[in-house]
Design an enzyme around this catalytic site. Structure first.
Site, PDB file in Angstrom:
ATOM      1  N   CYS A 135       0.834  -1.221   0.000  1.00  9.71           N
ATOM      2  CA  CYS A 135       0.000   0.000   0.000  1.00  9.71           C
ATOM      3  C   CYS A 135       0.859   1.258   0.000  1.00  9.71           C
ATOM      4  O   CYS A 135       1.359   1.684   1.044  1.00  9.71           O
ATOM      5  CB  CYS A 135      -0.928  -0.011   1.217  1.00  9.71           C
ATOM      6  SG  CYS A 135      -1.961   1.470   1.309  1.00  9.71           S
ATOM      7  N   CYS A 138      -0.463   4.153   2.070  1.00  9.84           N
ATOM      8  CA  CYS A 138      -0.204   4.040   3.513  1.00  9.84           C
ATOM      9  C   CYS A 138       1.271   4.308   3.836  1.00  9.84           C
ATOM     10  O   CYS A 138       1.577   4.915   4.856  1.00  9.84           O
ATOM     11  CB  CYS A 138      -0.535   2.627   4.025  1.00  9.84           C
ATOM     12  SG  CYS A 138      -1.970   1.868   3.288  1.00  9.84           S
ATOM     13  N   ASP A 139       2.172   3.808   3.020  1.00 10.06           N
ATOM     14  CA  ASP A 139       3.580   3.734   3.446  1.00 10.06           C
ATOM     15  C   ASP A 139       4.558   4.601   2.658  1.00 10.06           C
ATOM     16  O   ASP A 139       5.741   4.649   3.012  1.00 10.06           O
ATOM     17  CB  ASP A 139       4.048   2.263   3.365  1.00 10.06           C
ATOM     18  CG  ASP A 139       3.275   1.385   4.342  1.00 10.06           C
ATOM     19  OD1 ASP A 139       2.844   1.909   5.383  1.00 10.06           O
ATOM     20  OD2 ASP A 139       3.077   0.191   4.064  1.00 10.06           O
TER      21      ASP A 139
END
Ligand code: NAP
Length: 320
Positions: A135, A138-139
């Site tokens: 992701c 997200c990261d």
């Protein structure tokens, strides 16, 4: 003894499932949530979550899910830690069976989520969350100014690469063929982005690194030659698998996602956004959403499903 009849049975315990259950019980509906044995969904596999509003310092994924679970239980939802075997949606009330028990529901909310597909090669399990991710949204933040690789050749891989190019120093797409599967428009955007390079005909056969990822071992599909490629992060973007195979009699699309059937009222205004092909069965989260796939959007979709279920029950004459 007759099994309890619930107004709403929620299946799944990611952000969509817990949000659906919270809204259902606060609508005055007798609500059951079957979590699955591995409860909590994809966030149980992540580390720091910094994009879920309300946590100025971020929050660990498992802690966020535990908070959602506690909140759901405190509000009076019956939360049962079982995997359901099947959901029979062909009769009313709907019947869900789990570990030899039968649960009956006037309505059902499907929030069983999706799982990222992983490469399944050496080192992947150990290095998840240590530079290996599925992701970018997200990261990506953790890779500011670093070199990253993206594996895949579909729209997801293009999207992840473009997102990463905003923060990383360089992005290398590793694809197993000599052309992408992604849409023309997405490919064009990728080819225009100077920070993105492509390695064609390469398969990742192992990850390198112990405490954190330091690279990948590649095999050239055409020549069979193996090489090591150094990188600070690897984003696997080879697709998702929706958890929809235990439902009989509900319409799925060709990739297995549950199809939404939006309904409108007499004046053409949106009535049920989260309806499915079975009246009384609603859907929220990644099991129908291949586009956004975020905790916050899943929570919102779960909420809509609960509001729709409540309205539908009211129209069916199921008073509280
Ligand atoms: P996808 O279209 O199925 O593409 C998966 C890609 O991963 C393919 O290029 C495939 O290679 C590669 N792949 C699969 N297994 C692999 C393996 N074991 N090792 C290496 N590579 C592997 O999946 P997706 O990109 O997640 O897209 C899913 C759906 O969502 C699509 O319909 C897509 O259009 C849609 N989507 C749309 C958007 C958007 O419009 N913004 C964004 C994301 C997704 P091959 O090509 O060789 O098979």
């Amino acid at each position: 003894m007759a099994e309890t009849l619930y107004d709403v049975i929620v299946l799944g315990s990611g952000p969509a499932g817990f949000s659906a259950a919270i809204y259902a019980v606060r609508s005055g509906r007798k609500t059951l949530l079957l979590t699955g044995v591995r409860w909590g969904g994809q966030l149980m596999l992540t580390t720091l979550v910094e994009n879920y509003p309300g946590f100025p310092e971020g929050i660990q994924g498992p802690e966020l899910m535990l908070n959602m679970r506690k909140q759901t239980e405190r509000l009076g939802v019956e939360v049962v830690n079982v995997d359901f075997e099947k959901a029979d949606l062909s009769q009313k009330p709907f019947i869900v069976t789990a570990e030899g028990k039968t649960y009956r529901g006037r309505s059902v909310i499907i929030a069983t989520g999706a799982d990222s597909i992983w490469l399944g090669v050496a080192g992947e399990m150990q290095l998840r969350g240590k530079g290996v991710s599925t992701c970018a949204t997200c990261d990506a933040f953790f890779f500011r100014g670093k070199d990253v690789a993206v594996v895949g050749g579909g729209d997801s891989a293009m999207e992840e690469s473009l997102f990463l190019a905003n923060v990383a120093k360089s992005v290398t797409i590793i694809h197993r063929r000599d052309q992408f599967r992604a849409s023309h428009a997405m490919q064009e955007r990728v080819f225009k982005e100077k920070k993105i390079k492509v390695m064609w005909n390469k398969e990742v056969i192992a990850y390198l690194g112990a405490e954190k990822v330091t690279g990948v071992k590649l095999k050239d599909i055409k020549t069979g030659k193996e090489t090591d490629f150094a990188t600070d992060g690897v984003f696997v973007a080879i697709g998702h698998k929706p958890n929809s195979d235990r439902f009989k009699g509900i319409e799925l699309d060709k990739k297995g996602y549950i199809v939404r059937k939006e309904t409108v009222d007499d004046q053409g205004l949106l009535k049920f956004r989260s309806a499915t092909s079975v009246p009384g069965v609603f859907v929220g989260g990644d099991v129908h959403d291949y586009r956004y796939k975020q905790a916050i959007t899943a929570a919102a979709f779960g909420t809509m499903a609960a509001l729709d279920a409540d309205k539908w029950l009211m129209e069916e004459g199921e008073t509280k």
